[in-house]
Design a protein around this motif. Structure first.
Motif, PDB file in Angstrom:
ATOM      1  N   ILE A 199       2.148   1.282  -7.328  1.00 63.97           N
ATOM      2  CA  ILE A 199       1.058   2.201  -7.012  1.00 63.97           C
ATOM      3  C   ILE A 199       0.331   1.753  -5.748  1.00 63.97           C
ATOM      4  CG2 ILE A 199      -1.255   2.896  -7.777  1.00 63.97           C
ATOM      5  CD1 ILE A 199      -0.113   3.220 -10.571  1.00 63.97           C
ATOM      6  N   PHE A 200       0.075   0.439  -5.644  1.00 63.22           N
ATOM      7  CA  PHE A 200      -0.612  -0.053  -4.447  1.00 63.22           C
ATOM      8  C   PHE A 200       0.231   0.193  -3.197  1.00 63.22           C
ATOM      9  CE2 PHE A 200      -1.933  -3.029  -1.254  1.00 63.22           C
ATOM     10  CZ  PHE A 200      -3.306  -3.088  -1.401  1.00 63.22           C
ATOM     11  N   LEU A 201       1.530  -0.077  -3.283  1.00 58.94           N
ATOM     12  CA  LEU A 201       2.410   0.113  -2.130  1.00 58.94           C
ATOM     13  C   LEU A 201       2.486   1.586  -1.734  1.00 58.94           C
ATOM     14  CD1 LEU A 201       5.278  -2.349  -3.126  1.00 58.94           C
ATOM     15  CD2 LEU A 201       3.674  -2.624  -1.229  1.00 58.94           C
ATOM     16  N   ARG A 202       2.572   2.452  -2.730  1.00 53.27           N
ATOM     17  CA  ARG A 202       2.603   3.893  -2.444  1.00 53.27           C
ATOM     18  C   ARG A 202       1.277   4.345  -1.820  1.00 53.27           C
ATOM     19  NH1 ARG A 202       7.072   7.413  -3.025  1.00 53.27           N
ATOM     20  NH2 ARG A 202       5.502   8.996  -3.423  1.00 53.27           N
ATOM     21  N   THR A 203       0.180   3.813  -2.323  1.00 49.62           N
ATOM     22  CA  THR A 203      -1.129   4.177  -1.783  1.00 49.62           C
ATOM     23  C   THR A 203      -1.285   3.685  -0.352  1.00 49.62           C
ATOM     24  OG1 THR A 203      -2.092   4.036  -4.012  1.00 49.62           O
ATOM     25  CG2 THR A 203      -3.612   3.998  -2.153  1.00 49.62           C
ATOM     26  N   ALA A 204      -0.905   2.426  -0.104  1.00 46.48           N
ATOM     27  CA  ALA A 204      -1.027   1.867   1.240  1.00 46.48           C
ATOM     28  C   ALA A 204      -0.117   2.574   2.234  1.00 46.48           C
ATOM     29  CB  ALA A 204      -0.708   0.374   1.211  1.00 46.48           C
ATOM     30  N   SER A 205       1.029   3.096   1.744  1.00 45.55           N
ATOM     31  CA  SER A 205       1.995   3.762   2.623  1.00 45.55           C
ATOM     32  C   SER A 205       1.729   5.250   2.781  1.00 45.55           C
ATOM     33  CB  SER A 205       3.421   3.569   2.068  1.00 45.55           C
ATOM     34  OG  SER A 205       3.699   2.207   1.870  1.00 45.55           O
ATOM     35  N   GLU A 206       0.867   5.808   1.951  1.00 48.41           N
ATOM     36  CA  GLU A 206       0.647   7.258   1.948  1.00 48.41           C
ATOM     37  C   GLU A 206      -0.115   7.702   3.198  1.00 48.41           C
ATOM     38  OE1 GLU A 206       0.566  11.111   1.272  1.00 48.41           O
ATOM     39  OE2 GLU A 206       1.776   9.676   0.150  1.00 48.41           O
ATOM     40  N   PHE A 207       0.350   8.778   3.777  1.00 41.41           N
ATOM     41  CA  PHE A 207      -0.295   9.352   4.966  1.00 41.41           C
ATOM     42  C   PHE A 207      -0.947  10.691   4.682  1.00 41.41           C
ATOM     43  CE2 PHE A 207       0.141  12.397   8.468  1.00 41.41           C
ATOM     44  CZ  PHE A 207      -0.709  11.811   9.405  1.00 41.41           C
ATOM     45  N   VAL A 221      -7.554   4.745   6.968  1.00 41.90           N
ATOM     46  CA  VAL A 221      -6.700   3.661   6.480  1.00 41.90           C
ATOM     47  C   VAL A 221      -5.647   3.354   7.547  1.00 41.90           C
ATOM     48  CG1 VAL A 221      -7.085   4.168   4.044  1.00 41.90           C
ATOM     49  CG2 VAL A 221      -5.231   5.324   5.264  1.00 41.90           C
ATOM     50  N   LEU A 222      -4.787   2.386   7.269  1.00 35.93           N
ATOM     51  CA  LEU A 222      -3.824   1.938   8.279  1.00 35.93           C
ATOM     52  C   LEU A 222      -2.888   3.054   8.720  1.00 35.93           C
ATOM     53  CD1 LEU A 222      -2.872  -1.626   6.973  1.00 35.93           C
ATOM     54  CD2 LEU A 222      -4.200  -1.060   9.006  1.00 35.93           C
ATOM     55  N   THR A 223      -2.401   3.857   7.781  1.00 32.94           N
ATOM     56  CA  THR A 223      -1.437   4.904   8.150  1.00 32.94           C
ATOM     57  C   THR A 223      -2.061   5.950   9.070  1.00 32.94           C
ATOM     58  OG1 THR A 223      -1.982   6.017   6.059  1.00 32.94           O
ATOM     59  CG2 THR A 223       0.009   4.657   6.096  1.00 32.94           C
ATOM     60  N   THR A 224      -3.284   6.355   8.793  1.00 32.18           N
ATOM     61  CA  THR A 224      -3.926   7.368   9.638  1.00 32.18           C
ATOM     62  C   THR A 224      -4.278   6.803  11.007  1.00 32.18           C
ATOM     63  OG1 THR A 224      -6.076   6.829   8.623  1.00 32.18           O
ATOM     64  CG2 THR A 224      -4.835   8.678   7.694  1.00 32.18           C
ATOM     65  N   GLU A 225      -4.607   5.508  11.070  1.00 30.51           N
ATOM     66  CA  GLU A 225      -4.901   4.896  12.372  1.00 30.51           C
ATOM     67  C   GLU A 225      -3.625   4.726  13.196  1.00 30.51           C
ATOM     68  OE1 GLU A 225      -8.312   3.809  13.618  1.00 30.51           O
ATOM     69  OE2 GLU A 225      -8.214   5.567  12.328  1.00 30.51           O
ATOM     70  N   ILE A 226      -2.530   4.389  12.550  1.00 24.55           N
ATOM     71  CA  ILE A 226      -1.248   4.299  13.263  1.00 24.55           C
ATOM     72  C   ILE A 226      -0.908   5.654  13.876  1.00 24.55           C
ATOM     73  CG2 ILE A 226       1.239   3.972  12.971  1.00 24.55           C
ATOM     74  CD1 ILE A 226       0.556   1.930  10.758  1.00 24.55           C
TER      75      ILE A 226
END
Length: 550
Positions: A199-207, A221-226
């Motif tokens: 769940i954490f990995l999916r959340t951290a990877s979700e865009f 979060v990291l994905t939106t900033e990337i």
């Protein structure tokens, strides 16, 4: 011939998977024409990046907590009680998987926004609107989509618990709560940790959800900033690569922790004898409470976002709200009107997805057979690692790597900003699905059949065409359909890779929602969900249920 195939497989995987990912590391420490690790440290130590990283961690942990409150009781109710209609409950709980998270986020946004459906239907609850458009709302949206990961992990573990373990506890005078705390919870702890980390990995990877809902509340979060660094001017691939490397490092550390916990806290739950299964009998009141709980989870995870999406797709004028005279099918007719933007997006979706699925099935079948042979040696290990690598790294990071590799003047094949680049990106992202399906199927096949074919004079191609492919055809089709499903709903690759002026269904939904033309976007979303459901049903029908061929 066999060595040539192995070398070609490794070279192709190096070219489309490994080198693009390695380039992310290179660009993270490459600054002003030289390599300097300090540039990477300086980038990730800025207040903006630190705040974004903390936001990502906070969101992941909060989603784990809320998902646990949903999944743990649900798994226990479905597996360990005598409640009826469990198969229907399983189907209901898996419906969120059929819906892309960005569509669910859009549905919740439309439902809860000012003058949205909540205020139209239940005006007295309008005070919830400002409270929902905070981090709380984002956690709720993502938890309701992701909790089935933990539910399935716990369910599979609970099914294996032998009744004798619980009966021994009861025989020594333990209460139900004591047995739950001292027997059942320790046995499912490893599965819980695995589910929590997934769940954490999916959340951290979700865009999708952070891009649609998180941006509205100012939570990045990291994905939106990337995505921001590669889509907004001035484009900065250095910062995007640094954030990508930070995200990948976090995910790899969590994967390592997951493997450590799994190996240290795993128990043998299945023995040689047939295991008895203990069901707890519920009173009428307990059954009523259980059904209320299941109904609430269904309404929040599926009912509300589906209602908002479907209702919006039928609105004639957004400001008039829900009323009989304000419903129309004009948005749907526009979808199937040749020449319209919506129709072109739909055609692009099918064209790209089908071509990508065919290439993925072809390449995944070859790699799956190589891996399924189970032979030892460095080439086989490399092919196994390289082929599943895109499945262990966030999709947005893989896309960044492909952009860095193919968007260069030294590339002999100029495919960037072309139709081919989109197809290649989908092949790389979704290759692990077909590889795993075919590898598992090939491992279960009785290889005496291949030996018999060789004895009777069949060459490698004949054995492949007459024996291997027919036996593994269901696995190949399952991989094809799974690739088709995820490519239709893929958002981040569509936004970052599609050539200028070209849209598919995912980018069309996103752009229409951002531009305020929600009805057209939600009509496309309904069609996408409908297609996904049909493909999932077809995939279930093609599930491999064959016994080993003797």
């Amino acid at each position: 011939m066999k060595k040539i195939i192995l070398i070609l497989a490794i070279l192709i995987l190096l070219f489309i998977v490994v080198i693009p990912i390695v380039l992310i590391c290179v660009y993270s420490i490459y600054n002003n024409g030289s390599f300097n690790f300090t540039s990477f440290v300086n980038t990730i130590s800025t207040n903006e990046v630190c705040s974004t990283f903390i936001n990502t961690l906070k969101l992941g942990f909060l989603v784990i907590i809320l998902s646990s409150f949903i999944a743990v009781p649900m798994a226990f109710i479905v597996v360990k009680t005598d409640l009826h209609f469990k198969r229907a409950i399983d189907i209901i709980l898996l419906i969120p998987f059929m819906t892309p998270p960005y569509i669910e986020a859009m549905g919740w946004t439309i439902f809860m926004q000012k003058n949205g459906y909540l205020q139209q239907l239940l005006p007295k609850l309008s005070f919830l609107t400002p409270r929902f458009f905070t981090l709380t709302g984002l956690v709720i949206i993502m938890s309701l989509h992701i909790f089935p990961f933990m539910y399935l992990s716990l369910k599979n573990c609970l099914i294996k618990i032998n009744e004798n373990l619980e009966q021994a506890s009861f025989a020594h005078g333990a209460s139900f709560l004591y047995t739950l705390r001292k027997v059942i919870f320790p046995l499912i702890f490893s599965s819980y940790v695995v589910g929590a980390l997934l769940i954490f990995l999916r959340t951290a990877s979700e865009f999708g959800a952070p891009a649609t809902f998180g941006r509205k509340i100012g939570y990045y979060v990291l994905t939106t900033e990337i995505y921001k660094y590669v889509s907004n001017w001035p484009i900065d691939f250095g910062k995007a690569s640094s954030l990508s490397l930070l995200l990948v490092t976090t995910c790899l550390i969590l994967w390592g922790f997951q493997n450590l916990v799994s190996s240290r806290y795993s128990y043998s739950l299945v023995g040689g004898k047939g295991a008895k299964f203990h069901l707890y009998k519920l009173s009428r009141l307990s059954k009523f409470i259980a059904w209320i709980y299941i109904f609430i989870v269904f309404i929040f995870s599926t009912g509300i976002p589906f209602f908002a999406v479907i209702a919006t797709s039928l609105l004639k004028v957004k400001g008039l709200g829900i009323s009989a005279h304000n419903f129309t099918l004009s948005c749907y007719s526009d979808l199937f009107s040749p020449g319209s933007d919506a129709f072109n997006a739909l055609i692009n979706t099918f064209g790209i997805s089908i071509l990508a699925s065919c290439l993925t099935m072809l390449m995944g079948t070859i790699l799956g057979i190589i891996i399924g042979k189970g032979q030892k040696g460095l080439p086989y290990k490399l092919i196994n690692i390289f082929s599943i690598l895109p499945n262990t790294i966030p999709g947005i990071v893989v896309v960044i790597g492909l952009i860095l590799f193919f968007d260069t003047k030294y590339m002999p094949i100029p495919i960037y900003n072309t139709y081919g680049m989109v197809i290649l990106t989908y092949v790389v992202l979704f290759l692990p699905y077909t590889v795993q399906y075919v590898a598992n199927s090939y491992e279960q096949m009785n290889h005496v059949l291949e030996e018999a074919g060789t004895v009777f004079g069949g060459n490698h191609l004949y054995i492949l065409r007459k024996i291997i492919i027919p036996i593994n055809s269901k696995a190949m089709l399952s991989g094809f359909i799974m690739t088709l499903i995820v490519s239709i709903r893929e958002l981040v690759a569509a936004l970052m890779i599609l050539p200028p002026g070209m849209e598919n269904s995912a980018s069309f939904i996103y752009s229409q929602f951002e531009q305020g033309n929600e009805s057209s976007g939600m009509a496309m979303a309904v069609i996408s969900i409908f297609i996904t459901i049909i493909l999932i049903i077809l995939s279930k029908q093609l599930s491999i249920t064959k016994k080993e061929i003797l």
